[in-house]
Design an enzyme around this catalytic site. Structure first.
Site, PDB file in Angstrom:
ATOM      1  N   GLU A 187     -19.472  22.845 -13.637  1.00 49.70           N
ATOM      2  CA  GLU A 187     -19.884  21.498 -14.061  1.00 49.70           C
ATOM      3  C   GLU A 187     -18.997  20.425 -13.428  1.00 49.70           C
ATOM      4  OE1 GLU A 187     -21.128  21.431 -18.507  1.00 49.70           O
ATOM      5  OE2 GLU A 187     -19.847  23.161 -18.217  1.00 49.70           O
ATOM      6  N   TYR A 236      -9.007  -6.205  13.850  1.00 44.01           N
ATOM      7  CA  TYR A 236      -8.426  -5.692  12.612  1.00 44.01           C
ATOM      8  C   TYR A 236      -8.493  -6.738  11.499  1.00 44.01           C
ATOM      9  CZ  TYR A 236      -5.186  -4.095   9.072  1.00 44.01           C
ATOM     10  OH  TYR A 236      -4.648  -3.719   7.870  1.00 44.01           O
ATOM     11  N   LYS A 292      -7.999   4.050   2.818  1.00 35.01           N
ATOM     12  CA  LYS A 292      -7.236   5.278   2.571  1.00 35.01           C
ATOM     13  C   LYS A 292      -7.598   6.003   1.291  1.00 35.01           C
ATOM     14  CE  LYS A 292      -3.795   3.386   5.454  1.00 35.01           C
ATOM     15  NZ  LYS A 292      -4.615   2.142   5.543  1.00 35.01           N
ATOM     16  N   LYS A 316     -19.129  29.726 -27.991  1.00 39.24           N
ATOM     17  CA  LYS A 316     -19.363  29.127 -26.680  1.00 39.24           C
ATOM     18  C   LYS A 316     -18.434  29.626 -25.584  1.00 39.24           C
ATOM     19  CE  LYS A 316     -21.860  26.254 -25.636  1.00 39.24           C
ATOM     20  NZ  LYS A 316     -21.904  24.823 -25.893  1.00 39.24           N
ATOM     21  N   SER A 323     -15.322  26.170 -26.882  1.00 35.45           N
ATOM     22  CA  SER A 323     -15.607  24.936 -27.601  1.00 35.45           C
ATOM     23  C   SER A 323     -14.697  24.855 -28.809  1.00 35.45           C
ATOM     24  CB  SER A 323     -17.071  24.943 -28.040  1.00 35.45           C
ATOM     25  OG  SER A 323     -17.252  24.078 -29.136  1.00 35.45           O
ATOM     26  N   SER A 369       0.830  -1.211   0.000  1.00 35.74           N
ATOM     27  CA  SER A 369       0.000   0.000   0.000  1.00 35.74           C
ATOM     28  C   SER A 369       0.861   1.255   0.000  1.00 35.74           C
ATOM     29  CB  SER A 369      -0.905  -0.010   1.228  1.00 35.74           C
ATOM     30  OG  SER A 369      -0.134  -0.117   2.405  1.00 35.74           O
TER      31      SER A 369
HETATM   32  N1  ARG Z   1      -0.988  -1.337   5.768  1.00 36.68           N
HETATM   33  C1  ARG Z   1      -1.876  -1.797   6.784  1.00 36.68           C
HETATM   34  C2  ARG Z   1      -3.167  -0.969   6.762  1.00 36.68           C
HETATM   35  O1  ARG Z   1      -3.170   0.052   6.132  1.00 36.68           O
HETATM   36  C3  ARG Z   1      -1.234  -1.646   8.125  1.00 36.68           C
HETATM   37  C4  ARG Z   1      -1.704  -2.622   9.119  1.00 36.68           C
HETATM   38  C5  ARG Z   1      -1.248  -3.983   8.746  1.00 36.68           C
HETATM   39  N2  ARG Z   1      -1.573  -4.918   9.771  1.00 36.68           N
HETATM   40  C6  ARG Z   1      -1.533  -6.230   9.570  1.00 36.68           C
HETATM   41  N3  ARG Z   1      -1.857  -6.967  10.568  1.00 36.68           N
HETATM   42  N4  ARG Z   1      -1.201  -6.769   8.411  1.00 36.68           N
HETATM   43  O2  ARG Z   1      -4.156  -1.323   7.340  1.00 36.68           O
END
Ligand code: ARG
Length: 463
Positions: free
Chosen positions: A292, A319, A327, A285, A279, A25
């Protein structure tokens, strides 16, 4: 070469190249670097405070993190996709730079509470910056409202000319919508400003941590009550994006009106040349592209909200890697609404009004018909009967191509004998707007007072 990961100790085979590319990421979350470093510094200081790290170790770690921040800001940091995300990139560089002691930073912490902390810091900053942009837009609206307090325009319902209003009053309607957006941001901020750090992976940590201490260092109001919730919760991000979607929806509505007003069919306003485009085929135009595009970009912000809600639905505690997908929608929503507000202010500032055109439409649309009905009520006629009498007069006006104010007293009296010569005072557009002289009404006298109150409300944003 197979990729070497900071967590690869447990694995017999290196990660598949496609999976490595799929799970990384770094291209998205490197943007969190300043928050990640701030969070790590607070964590290290907290560990020193509870004597899990020595002061010397803490100072070395903090010094290392600060120099990494300088490196990143100078464009000298080499981000490695092998290291997956912003957290492991910075930690690996720290160990590189300060050696063994760098390996102690992750004591009592997980990337799970780390990323939740980073995101909360980012969202908090974004809210503060958005609040400033909203306030700046509202201030720009007040400038127009003040200049156009007495300017008469047709007010619409069903996009049909309904009753005359003042342009200043219309600007204050937009101001109110943005006031609610500002309040939503502020309210959301309360639930954002809570520290997840200390939750570690999910269950908390066996070290004698002082979470309040870390919270104070990072400016959080309180610490998250439950570790499982702390690492998994993304309500705060959803709330922010919901607030941006609502805000974009408002901007989209304003822009829709601007587009209509700028069209030659309405001809109410002229947009500044430098904010329009031409345009390639039609030489005449001048297109309101900025308005818009704001209207169009509302789609991606609303989409971001649906994306986030969908990322979260059906996630079991605690988690899950799904959360990494939070993100892009959050960043995109914040970026889009920020630039949209900036160009919207420019649009407002460069807008020129054709007051005569607005007056003409207000005049031609029988927009004082309600005033005439109210006049008849004052002469003792029940409102329903008054409505009927005025409807007949409007039909007469359409047949004879006359506005109500252009009819003779005898024409008017032909439909209702209670009408007297004082009727003409209520049939003017000025008379109509001036008559709506109460809090929230369109009378210029009221609009002037509303602007004063609005200025006070803006000033109170900083309290
Ligand atoms: N890149 C991960 C995120 O944005 C960070 C957390 C990763 N945790 C894990 N247990 N793999 O969520």
């Amino acid at each position: 070469m197979p990729e070497e990961k900071p967590w690869s100790g447990r694995f017999a085979r290196p990660i598949d190249a496609a999976v490595a590319a799929f799970t990384t990421s770094i291209d998205v979350d490197r943007r969190l670097y300043a928050y990640d470093i701030a969070g790590s510094i607070a964590h290290a200081r907290m560990l020193a405070h509870v004597k899990v790290l020595s002061e010397k170790e803490c100072d070395t770690i903090v010094g290392g993190l600060e120099s990494i921040r300088t490196e990143i800001e100078a464009g000298k940091f080499s981000w490695e996709s092998r290291l997956e995300d912003v957290h492991m990139n910075i930690e690996a560089r720290l160990i590189d730079q300060i050696g063994e002691v760098g390996k102690k930073l992750h004591t009592g912490r997980s990337r799970n509470d780390q990323v939740a902390t980073d995101m909360r810091l980012y969202v908090r900053d974004s809210i503060d910056a958005l609040c400033q942009r909203i306030a700046r837009t509202q201030a720009a609206l007040l400038v127009v409202a003040e200049r156009e307090t007495d300017t008469i325009m047709p007010g619409f319902t069903h996009l049909q000319a309904a009753q005359p209003v003042t342009f200043g009053h219309h600007m204050l309607a937009w101001f109110e919508m943005l006031s609610r957006d500002h309040a939503r941001m502020k309210d959301c901020r309360k639930r954002v400003n809570i520290l997840p750090l200390g939750a570690a992976a999910l269950a908390g940590t066996s070290y004698p941590i002082d979470r309040e201490y870390a919270a104070r260092l990072l400016g959080f109001d309180e610490v998250a009550e439950n570790s499982l919730d702390a690492v998994s919760d993304r309500d705060f991000a959803i709330e922010l994006v919901a607030a941006t979607a609502q805000l974009m929806t408002h901007l989209s509505r304003f822009c829709e009106e601007i587009i209509l007003w700028a069209s030659s069919v309405f001809g109410f306003i002229e947009l500044s040349d430098d904010l329009c485009t031409g345009s390639s085929i039609m030489p005449q135009k001048k297109n309101p592209d900025v308005a818009e595009l704001i209207r169009g970009k509302t789609g991606r912000v609303n989409g971001a909200l649906v994306a986030l809600l969908t990322v979260m639905k059906a996630q079991p505690l605690a988690y899950n890697r799904d959360n990494q997908e939070d993100k892009e929608p959050v960043f995109d929503a914040v970026d889009t609404v920020s630039t949209s507000l900036d160009v919207f202010v420019a649009l407002l500032e460069g807008m020129e009004l054709d007051r005569d055109a607005m007056l003409r439409v207000a005049q031609d649309g029988f927009t004082t018909a309600t005033d005439l009905a109210d006049y008849l009520v004052r002469k003792g006629i029940a409102f329903r009967d008054a409505h009927e009498i005025v409807a007949n007069l409007v039909r007469l006006g359409m047949d004879t191509d006359k506005d109500l104010s252009q009819m003779s007293l005898s024409e008017l009296q032909g439909r209702c004998k209670e009408i007297e010569s004082d009727v003409f005072d209520v049939l003017t557009l000025e008379g109509s707007v001036n008559a709506r002289n109460h809090v929230g009404g369109t009378a210029p006298a009221q609009v002037r007072q509303a602007i004063q109150r609005a200025r006070k409300r803006l000033a109170a944003y900083d309290d």
